[in-house]
Design a protein around this motif. Structure first.
Motif, PDB file in Angstrom:
ATOM      1  N   ALA A 193       1.564   9.585  -5.135  1.00 51.23           N
ATOM      2  CA  ALA A 193       2.287   8.411  -4.633  1.00 51.23           C
ATOM      3  C   ALA A 193       3.760   8.554  -5.008  1.00 51.23           C
ATOM      4  O   ALA A 193       4.118   9.249  -5.961  1.00 51.23           O
ATOM      5  N   ALA A 217       5.088   8.115  -8.857  1.00 55.76           N
ATOM      6  CA  ALA A 217       4.835   9.232  -9.778  1.00 55.76           C
ATOM      7  C   ALA A 217       5.752  10.411  -9.456  1.00 55.76           C
ATOM      8  O   ALA A 217       6.291  11.062 -10.358  1.00 55.76           O
ATOM      9  N   TYR A 226       5.370  11.111   0.801  1.00 61.03           N
ATOM     10  CA  TYR A 226       5.769  10.398  -0.415  1.00 61.03           C
ATOM     11  C   TYR A 226       6.787  11.203  -1.218  1.00 61.03           C
ATOM     12  O   TYR A 226       7.688  10.636  -1.831  1.00 61.03           O
ATOM     13  N   ALA A 255      -3.825  10.691  -4.148  1.00 59.43           N
ATOM     14  CA  ALA A 255      -4.047  10.617  -5.595  1.00 59.43           C
ATOM     15  C   ALA A 255      -2.866   9.910  -6.254  1.00 59.43           C
ATOM     16  O   ALA A 255      -1.743   9.976  -5.734  1.00 59.43           O
ATOM     17  N   PRO A 256      -3.091   9.229  -7.377  1.00 56.53           N
ATOM     18  CA  PRO A 256      -2.001   8.498  -8.038  1.00 56.53           C
ATOM     19  C   PRO A 256      -0.757   9.350  -8.294  1.00 56.53           C
ATOM     20  O   PRO A 256       0.371   8.880  -8.130  1.00 56.53           O
ATOM     21  N   GLN A 257      -0.919  10.612  -8.664  1.00 60.59           N
ATOM     22  CA  GLN A 257       0.231  11.464  -8.945  1.00 60.59           C
ATOM     23  C   GLN A 257       0.964  11.897  -7.675  1.00 60.59           C
ATOM     24  O   GLN A 257       2.055  12.455  -7.752  1.00 60.59           O
ATOM     25  N   ALA A 261       1.679   1.625  -3.555  1.00 57.32           N
ATOM     26  CA  ALA A 261       0.471   1.975  -4.317  1.00 57.32           C
ATOM     27  C   ALA A 261       0.047   3.418  -4.074  1.00 57.32           C
ATOM     28  O   ALA A 261      -0.526   4.057  -4.951  1.00 57.32           O
ATOM     29  N   GLY A 262       0.331   3.923  -2.860  1.00 53.93           N
ATOM     30  CA  GLY A 262      -0.071   5.279  -2.510  1.00 53.93           C
ATOM     31  C   GLY A 262      -1.460   5.336  -1.910  1.00 53.93           C
ATOM     32  O   GLY A 262      -2.250   6.225  -2.218  1.00 53.93           O
ATOM     33  N   LYS A 263      -1.752   4.383  -1.028  1.00 53.35           N
ATOM     34  CA  LYS A 263      -3.074   4.323  -0.409  1.00 53.35           C
ATOM     35  C   LYS A 263      -3.398   5.648   0.279  1.00 53.35           C
ATOM     36  O   LYS A 263      -2.602   6.188   1.036  1.00 53.35           O
ATOM     37  N   ASN A 295       3.992   1.950 -11.263  1.00 49.02           N
ATOM     38  CA  ASN A 295       3.555   1.696  -9.896  1.00 49.02           C
ATOM     39  C   ASN A 295       2.894   0.321  -9.852  1.00 49.02           C
ATOM     40  O   ASN A 295       1.761   0.145 -10.278  1.00 49.02           O
ATOM     41  N   SER A 339       0.795  -1.234   0.000  1.00 46.88           N
ATOM     42  CA  SER A 339       0.000   0.000   0.000  1.00 46.88           C
ATOM     43  C   SER A 339       0.824   1.280   0.000  1.00 46.88           C
ATOM     44  O   SER A 339       0.400   2.279  -0.591  1.00 46.88           O
TER      45      SER A 339
END
Length: 163
Positions: free
Chosen positions: A44, A47, A146, A40-42, A35-37, A64, A32
């Motif tokens: 994590a 990214a 992150y 937002a994906p950007q 993944a960046g739980k 990722n 996780s």
């Protein structure tokens, strides 16, 4: 004229070598916090790391391959699909869920298999998550956390890409 031709051929060969390094593929494999739980994906670290590497001149993509709740057994089971051909570096973050789920730890086997594929490994031990801002759950990092993690990884990943 002969010297110019040799210089030109040398430049072409060098640009081909640099182009291969620039197109390097990096895969972030973990659970996780990879993944960046909760962000937002950007936001994590993969990214953010990609953006930092691009600022240093690398055009390669950081994939990722983090999966919430994953264990080293799960990472080992999906290794071939998560790490495609052409991958140069794997950032491996194993172990946290193995402890929580009382599951066997396959970190050594993961490292052996990745190395056997001819891929360099940059380890991301869970200790690297300490001392950074965490979300209220106390487990997962904030976007700033992150970013700090990506800053710690950019040097080792760039060095692995140069080797």
């Amino acid at each position: 004229m002969g010297r110019n031709l040799i210089a030109l051929l040398g430049a072409v060969a060098l640009s081909g070598f640099l182009s291969a390094a620039v197109q390097a593929q990096v895969v972030a494999l973990g659970a996780s916090n990879t993944a960046g739980k909760g962000v937002a994906p950007q936001e994590a670290y993969p990214a953010q790391l990609e953006a930092m590497l691009r600022a240093k001149g690398y055009n390669g993509h950081v994939v990722n391959a983090g999966l919430n709740g994953d264990t080293t057994a799960g990472m080992l089971a999906r290794l071939d699909s998560a790490v495609p051909n052409g991958t140069r570096v794997v950032i491996l973050q194993p172990g946290g869920n193995d402890l929580r789920k009382n599951a066997p730890n396959y970190s050594a086997e993961l490292q052996r298999r990745i190395s056997a594929m001819g891929i360099k490994i940059v380890m991301l031990p869970n200790s690297m998550l300490r001392g950074k801002p965490h979300q209220p759950d106390g487990v997962h990092l904030t976007p700033e956390g992150y970013r700090m993690l990506a800053q710690q990884l950019v040097g080792p990943v760039a060095a692995a890409l140069r080797r």
